[in-house]
Design an enzyme around this catalytic site. Structure first.
Site, PDB file in Angstrom:
ATOM      1  N   VAL A  94      41.736  50.944  45.623  1.00  0.00           N
ATOM      2  CA  VAL A  94      42.069  50.596  44.331  1.00  0.00           C
ATOM      3  C   VAL A  94      42.130  51.906  43.370  1.00  0.00           C
ATOM      4  CG1 VAL A  94      41.945  49.272  42.193  1.00  0.00           C
ATOM      5  CG2 VAL A  94      41.306  48.216  44.397  1.00  0.00           C
ATOM      6  N   ASP A 132      40.908  27.705  43.160  1.00  0.00           N
ATOM      7  CA  ASP A 132      39.716  28.401  43.110  1.00  0.00           C
ATOM      8  C   ASP A 132      39.499  28.763  41.722  1.00  0.00           C
ATOM      9  OD1 ASP A 132      37.656  29.565  44.332  1.00  0.00           O
ATOM     10  OD2 ASP A 132      38.504  31.350  44.862  1.00  0.00           O
TER      11      ASP A 132
END
Ligand code: NAG
Ligand code: NAG
Ligand code: NAG
Ligand code: NAG
Ligand code: NAG
Ligand code: NAG
Ligand code: NAG
Ligand code: NAG
Ligand code: NAG
Ligand code: NAG
Length: 884
Positions: A582, A692
Site C-alpha cells: 500500500v 462484517d
C-alpha cells in the site's frame, strides 16, 4: 339514413343580420384546416369562422383536390375546401369550451368532406367521439360526399373533447366543427337515459325555397326541405310567432306546412333502422298558417306505430307549438301518423319535425381526481405527448404511456404511467400522490431532481416504481422501503445516494471469496496506514467533508500511469500485505488516498475483483467509506481508497491514551454508522447485507465522522421477494449473529445484531470479547449488570460521568433490542437510527438535569432477551476469511 346537406344558399338579408348582429353569441365555428390565424366571415352563411389553432395542437392542414373545390364546385361551402388530418396517434381531440361552462346544453356539429385531399382516392372510415363515448362513425359514399353529424349534449365538464379515433381504416380528418349554445330547458330526454341526442333528421315540411340554414334560427340548426307527393303544401307570407317556447324553430321554417292530399287520410312519416334497440325522440312543430273560419276545426291525434302520442292537438294560427314524446321510441320500424280527430273538418298539418337518436353514454369518464392529477402532471412537466381528451377513454385509446383499469360500473382508474425518457425536469410532482389506484410509475431516464418524496407512500396500490436515470438524491422514504421489503413494491432506483448496483444480478450475488480476502487485507492495510497517519500527521489540515465529496465525484477507473503518478512512482510505501503493498498517494486535486498495488502473482480472481470494484464504486453514501477507483492496466491491479485520518473505531476506543470520546461523540459515531447500514439495508434494492459489521470496520475521519468500511463480505439479497438467503457462515467472532450461525439464514438482522455489539462497545468501552474476563462475550458482561438494573458501573469510565444517564439507558435499550437472539425480535436499522437520534437529543439537552430519573431502573425482560443459547456459543474463529 342521415340526411346529407349538399347546398348552402345565401339569404342576403340574413347575412346582413348575422354579420352586424349579436346572433352568434357563444358560437364556436372552426374551419378545420384553414391557414393559421385565418379568420373570416363566410359570405354564404354570415358565420365567422376561425382556424383550429386554439382548439387543437395536433394534425396537419390539407386542401381538398381542386376538382372538388371552387370554382370547379361553385356551391362548395368555404369551410369544406380545406381540412385537418391526423396521421399521428390513434386519438386526436379538439377541446371546445362552451360559454355556459359545465352543465350547459350545446349543439355540436362536425362536417367532413374527403375531396381526395391526399390524392389517394381512398375513402377513409373512422370514429368520432364526444368525450369517451362514440358519437358517430364517419364514412363516405364518394369523394364529394359531405358527412355532417350533430349532437346535442350537456357539458359534463367545462369543456367538451371532440375526438377523432383511427380505427385502422384510413387517416381521420375533419372539415368543420361548430358549437352552438342551446337553452337548457329544451331537448329533454327521459331522466333515466344517460346519453345525448344525435340528429337523425331535421325537416322543414312543406315547400321550401330556403337553404335550410336560417339566420333567424338562434341555434343555427340546418333544416332540410322535405315534401311528399301525397301531400299538399300550405304556406303563409306572414310571420309566425315562435316565442311560445324555447325551441325557437325559425319563422321561415314554420311558414310552410303540409297536409294530406286526401283530407281524411293521415299525414305519415316513417323511418326504419337496423338497430332494434335504437331510441328516438321526435319533436314536432305546429302552427296554423291561416286563421280558421267559424265552421272550421283542425284537430288531430299524433300516434307512433299505432300508439297515441298526443291527442286532440289544435295548432294555433301563426303561433308555434312543439310536441315531443316523453318516453323514447324504441325499435327498428317507426311510423308517425297524424290523423284528424272525429270532430274535426280540416286535415292535419305538420310544419317541421326533428328526429333524434339517443347515443347512449355508457362509457364513464376517468375518475375525476385521476383526471385532475394527470392534467396537473401534464402541466407541471409540460408533457410533450398527445395527451388530449380523457386520459383513459375511450377504452383502448388511453393517453400514450397511461394505462387504466376499466371496471363495468365505476369510472376508469389510471393504474400505470410510463413517462420514461420524456424530458421531465424538476421534482417529483405532488399530484402523482393523488393517483390513488396507481400500480406502476415509470419516471426513468428523465432529469428529475430533489428527493424521493414521502407523499408517494399514499400510493397504496403501487407495485412498481422506476426512478432510474434521474438526478434524485437523498433517501428512499421508509414506508416505500418497508413495502419493498415485504415484496409489495419493486423499487428501481439508482441516483447518487441511492443504489443501483443491486439491480444487476450478476454483481449482486457473486461476491467472490478472493475479492473478499483482497478487500479485507486491503482494508487492514488501510487501517494501518490510517493509524500511522493519524499519529504522524496530526498537523496536516484536511477538510474531510470536502475531501469526501470530491473523492466521490472522482470515483473511476485509473490507468496504471495515473496510479504511478499519484503515488509519485510508488515512492512512499505505507504498508505491506500478502497481496501487495500500500502506498500513499495524492489525487490531482490534492486529496490523499491509499493506493494498494496488487502483486502480479495474484492474478487469480481478476474478473471477480473487477466486478467487486465496480460494485464498490457504485455504492455511495456519506457514511460508507469511499472507494475512489481502481486500475487494471498492464496486467497490474490497484485499488484506490479514501484516506481516513483517525483509523478505526475499535482502536480508537481501545487506545486508552487517546483523547477520550465523549458520550455525544460516541452517539454521533453510532448514528453515522447506523445511517451507513440503514442505507445498505433499506436504500439499496435489493438490500445489501454487510455481514462484517464491527468496530474495526467503522473508520473515523479527521473530524471523527464515521464510515462503514469493507464490503468485501457484503451480499445483496437476490431479489425483492427474498428476505433471506442461505450462505456459508461468514463474519467475525464476537459480532456474529448467533441465529445466523446456527441456521445459515442470512438477512439484514444479522447486521443489526453486529451493530448492537458495536453499540455495547461504545457504551462500555469494552471489546466484543473481553479477554481480561476469561473471554466472556460483551452481552454476557452487560447482561449480568442489567439484570440487576445496574448500568452506571459498566459505562465506560473514560467518559468520567459526563453524560445524561437517560440517554445512555436509552442507547442500552437500543443495543439490547439489536442483540436479541431471535432476529425477528430485533429492531430494523431505521428503528435503531430513530432510537439513537433520540439519545443524542437527550444528551444535547443535558446540563439542566444532570441526575437521572432511572438510576435504579430495571430492564424488564432482559433475561429473556439474552437467552442462554447465546452464552453457550463457543467464541472461536468462524469459517470465512475475516476471522480474528
Ligand atoms: C390551401 O389553399 C389556400 C388557398 O389557396 C392556401 O393559402 C393554403 O396554404 C393551402 N393550404 C395547404 C395546406 O396547402
Ligand atoms: C356522391 O354521393 C352523393 C350522395 O350519395 C350523390 O348525391 C352525388 O351525386 C355523388 N357524387 C358523385 C360525383 O358521384
Ligand atoms: C322561391 O324563390 C323564387 C326565387 O328565389 C321566388 O321567385 C319564389 O317566389 C319563391 N317561392 C316561394 C314559395 O317562396
Ligand atoms: C320500414 O319497414 C317496413 C317493413 O319492412 C316497410 O313496410 C316500410 O316501407 C319501411 N319504411 C321505410 C321508410 O323504409
Ligand atoms: C264553412 O263555411 C263556408 C261558408 O261560410 C263554406 O264555404 C265552407 O265550405 C265551410 N267549411 C266547412 C269545412 O264546412
Ligand atoms: C284522439 O285522442 C283522444 C285522447 O286525447 C282520444 O280520446 C281519441 O279517441 C283519439 N282519437 C283517435 C281517432 O284515435
Ligand atoms: C379493447 O381491447 C380489447 C383487447 O384488444 C378488446 O377485447 C376489447 O373489446 C376492446 N374494447 C373496445 C371498447 O374496443
Ligand atoms: C381493477 O379494479 C377492480 C375493482 O376495483 C379490481 O378488482 C381489479 O383488481 C383491478 N385490476 C387491476 C389490473 O388493477
Ligand atoms: C415506457 O416508455 C418508454 C419510452 O417511451 C418505452 O421505451 C418503454 O418500452 C415503455 N415501457 C412500457 C412498459 O411500455
Ligand atoms: C389532490 O386531490 C385533492 C382533492 O381532490 C385536492 O384538494 C389536492 O389539491 C390534490 N393535490 C394535488 C397535489 O394535486
Amino acid at each position: 339514413m342521415i340526411f346529407f346537406l349538399h347546398f348552402f344558399i345565401c339569404c342576403i338579408t340574413a347575412c346582413f343580420v348575422l354579420v352586424h348582429g349579436q346572433v352568434q353569441t357563444g358560437y364556436i365555428s372552426i374551419d378545420c384546416g384553414s391557414p393559421e390565424n385565418f379568420n373570416y366571415v363566410d359570405l354564404d352563411t354570415g358565420i365567422s369562422y376561425t382556424s383550429d389553432g386554439s382548439f387543437i395542437t395536433t394534425g396537419v392542414n390539407k386542401n381538398i383536390s381542386s376538382l372538388y373545390a371552387y370554382p370547379n364546385n361553385p356551391i362548395l361551402p368555404q369551410p369544406l375546401s380545406d381540412l385537418r388530418t391526423f396521421p399521428q396517434g390513434d386519438k386526436n381531440c379538439y377541446t371546445l369550451r362552451p360559454n355556459g361552462g359545465k352543465k350547459s346544453l350545446n349543439l355540436i356539429r362536425a362536417t367532413f368532406m374527403y375531396g381526395n385531399y391526399n390524392g389517394e382516392n381512398k375513402l377513409p372510415k373512422f370514429d368520432l367521439y364526444l368525450g369517451v363515448n362514440l358519437w358517430s362513425t364517419i364514412k363516405f359514399v364518394n369523394n364529394s360526399d359531405v358527412f355532417t353529424t350533430e349532437i346535442i349534449s350537456v357539458a359534463l365538464e367545462d369543456s367538451y373533447s371532440v375526438c377523432l379515433v383511427n380505427i385502422g381504416q384510413g387517416t381521420p380528418f375533419i372539415s368543420g366543427l361548430e358549437l352552438r349554445p342551446v337553452d337548457r330547458s329544451i331537448y329533454e330526454i327521459a331522466p333515466g337515459i344517460l346519453g345525448s341526442l344525435v340528429l337523425f333528421q331535421r325537416l322543414d315540411i312543406g315547400y321550401s325555397n330556403g337553404s335550410g340554414r336560417y339566420a333567424d334560427d338562434v341555434y343555427d340548426r340546418i333544416w332540410s326541405p322535405y315534401f311528399s307527393p301525397l301531400w299538399d303544401s300550405l304556406s303563409t307570407s306572414l310571420g309566425i310567432d315562435i316565442s311560445g317556447n324555447d325551441y325557437r324553430a325559425p319563422s321561415e321554417v314554420m311558414r310552410t306546412a303540409a297536409t294530406p292530399k286526401i283530407g281524411t287520410d293521415s299525414l305519415e312519416y316513417s323511418w326504419n333502422v337496423s338497430d332494434s334497440e335504437a331510441k328516438f325522440y321526435v319533436y314536432m312543430y305546429f302552427a296554423d298558417v291561416a286563421v280558421l273560419r267559424r265552421n272550421e276545426t283542425r284537430e288531430f291525434n299524433v300516434s307512433w306505430n299505432a300508439n297515441l302520442l298526443f291527442g286532440n292537438v289544435r295548432p294555433r294560427a301563426y303561433y308555434m307549438s312543439t310536441f315531443y314524446n316523453l318516453r323514447a321510441l324504441v325499435g327498428n320500424e317507426h311510423k308517425i301518423s297524424i290523423r284528424r280527430s272525429v270532430g274535426a273538418n280540416l286535415p292535419p298539418i305538420l310544419n317541421a319535425i326533428e328526429i333524434f337518436r339517443v347515443q347512449e353514454f355508457s362509457e364513464l369518464a376517468t375518475f375525476s381526481t385521476d383526471v385532475d392529477a394527470i392534467q396537473s402532471i401534464k402541466t407541471t412537466y409540460k408533457v410533450n405527448k398527445n395527451w388530449v381528451g380523457d386520459p383513459c377513454g375511450p377504452m383502448n385509446y388511453s393517453w400514450e404511456g397511461v394505462n387504466c383499469n376499466y371496471t363495468n360500473s365505476n369510472p376508469p382508474r389510471i393504474i400505470s404511467i410510463n413517462l420514461s425518457t420524456s424530458d421531465l425536469t424538476g421534482q417529483i410532482a405532488p399530484s402523482i400522490a393523488n393517483l390513488s389506484s396507481l400500480e406502476t410509475l415509470n419516471l426513468s431516464n428523465n432529469s428529475l431532481t430533489g428527493q424521493i418524496p414521502e407523499f408517494l407512500e399514499k400510493l397504496s396500490s403501487l407495485k412498481i416504481m422506476d426512478l432510474r436515470g434521474n438526478q434524485l438524491s437523498g433517501y428512499v422514504p421508509e414506508s416505500l422501503l418497508e413495502r419493498s421489503r415485504s415484496g409489495l413494491l419493486t423499487l428501481r432506483i439508482d441516483s447518487q445516494n441511492l443504489c443501483d448496483s443491486c439491480q444487476n444480478k450478476k454483481k449482486e450475488v457473486i461476491v467472490p471469496i478472493v475479492a473478499s480476502i483482497l478487500s479485507f487485507l486491503i482494508l487492514l492495510l488501510l487501517l494501518i496506514i490510517a493509524w500511522r497517519n493519524r499519529r504522524t500527521r496530526k498537523t496536516r489540515k484536511a477538510n474531510t467533508n470536502e475531501e469526501v465529496r470530491s473523492l466521490e465525484s472522482n470515483n473511476r477507473q485509473f490507468t496504471y500511469a495515473e496510479v504511478a503518478n499519484m503515488t509519485n512512482n510508488f515512492q512512499t510505501p505505507i504498508g505491506k500485505g500478502g497481496f501487495g503493498t500500500v502506498y500513499l498517494g495524492q489525487l490531482k486535486n490534492g486529496n490523499q488516498v491509499a493506493v494498494k498495488l496488487l502483486s502480479t502473482s495474484s492474478s487469480q480472481g481478476y474478473n471477480e475483483f473487477q466486478n467487486e470494484a465496480e460494485l464498490l464504486m457504485r455504492v455511495h453514501h456519506r457514511n460508507l467509506a469511499s472507494f475512489v477507483g481502481y486500475s487494471h492496466d498492464n496486467n497490474k491491479m490497484a485499488l484506490v481508497y479514501e484516506f481516513m485520518a483517525n483509523g478505526n473505531l475499535k482502536n480508537y476506543i481501545l487506545d486508552r491514551s487517546n483523547h477520550p470520546l465523549s458520550w455525544e461523540m460516541r452517539l454521533k459515531i453510532a448514528i453515522d454508522a447506523a445511517q451507513g447500514l440503514e442505507y445498505l439495508h433499506h436504500g439499496c434494492r435489493p438490500a445489501i447485507i454487510h455481514r462484517d459489521v464491527k468496530s474495526a470496520n467503522i473508520l473515523l475521519s479527521e473530524k471523527l465522522d464515521a464510515k462503514i468500511a469493507d464490503f468485501g463480505l457484503s451480499k445483496g439479497l437476490p431479489d425483492d421477494q427474498t428476505t433471506h438467503i442461505l450462505t456459508d457462515v461468514i463474519g467475525t467472532t464476537g459480532y456474529l449473529d448467533p441465529e445466523y450461525r446456527k441456521s445459515h439464514n442470512l438477512n439484514e438482522k444479522s447486521d443489526v445484531y453486529s451493530f448492537g455489539i458495536v453499540l455495547l462497545e461504545l457504551i462500555t468501552g469494552r471489546p466484543a470479547i473481553i479477554k481480561s474476563m476469561n473471554h466472556i462475550h460483551i452481552t454476557e458482561y452487560v447482561g449480568a449488570y442489567l439484570e440487576k438494573g445496574e448500568i452506571t458501573s459498566i459505562i465506560d469510565a473514560q467518559m468520567e460521568g459526563e453524560f445524561n444517564l437517560d440517554s445512555v439507558w436509552k442507547a442500552m435499550e437500543v443495543a439490547v433490542a439489536c442483540t436479541r437472539s431471535t432476529s425477528s425480535k430485533r429492531m430494523t436499522m431505521s428503528e435503531v437510527l430513530t432510537g439513537l437520534k433520540a439519545c443524542l437529543e437527550m444528551e444535547l439537552t443535558r446540563g439542566s438535569r444532570n441526575g437521572s430519573t432511572r438510576e435504579n431502573q430495571k430492564m424488564v425482560g432482559f433475561r429473556m432477551d439474552y437467552s442462554p443459547e447465546v452464552y453457550s456459543m463457543n467464541f472461536e474463529v468462524m469459517t470465512g476469511p475475516s476471522g480474528r
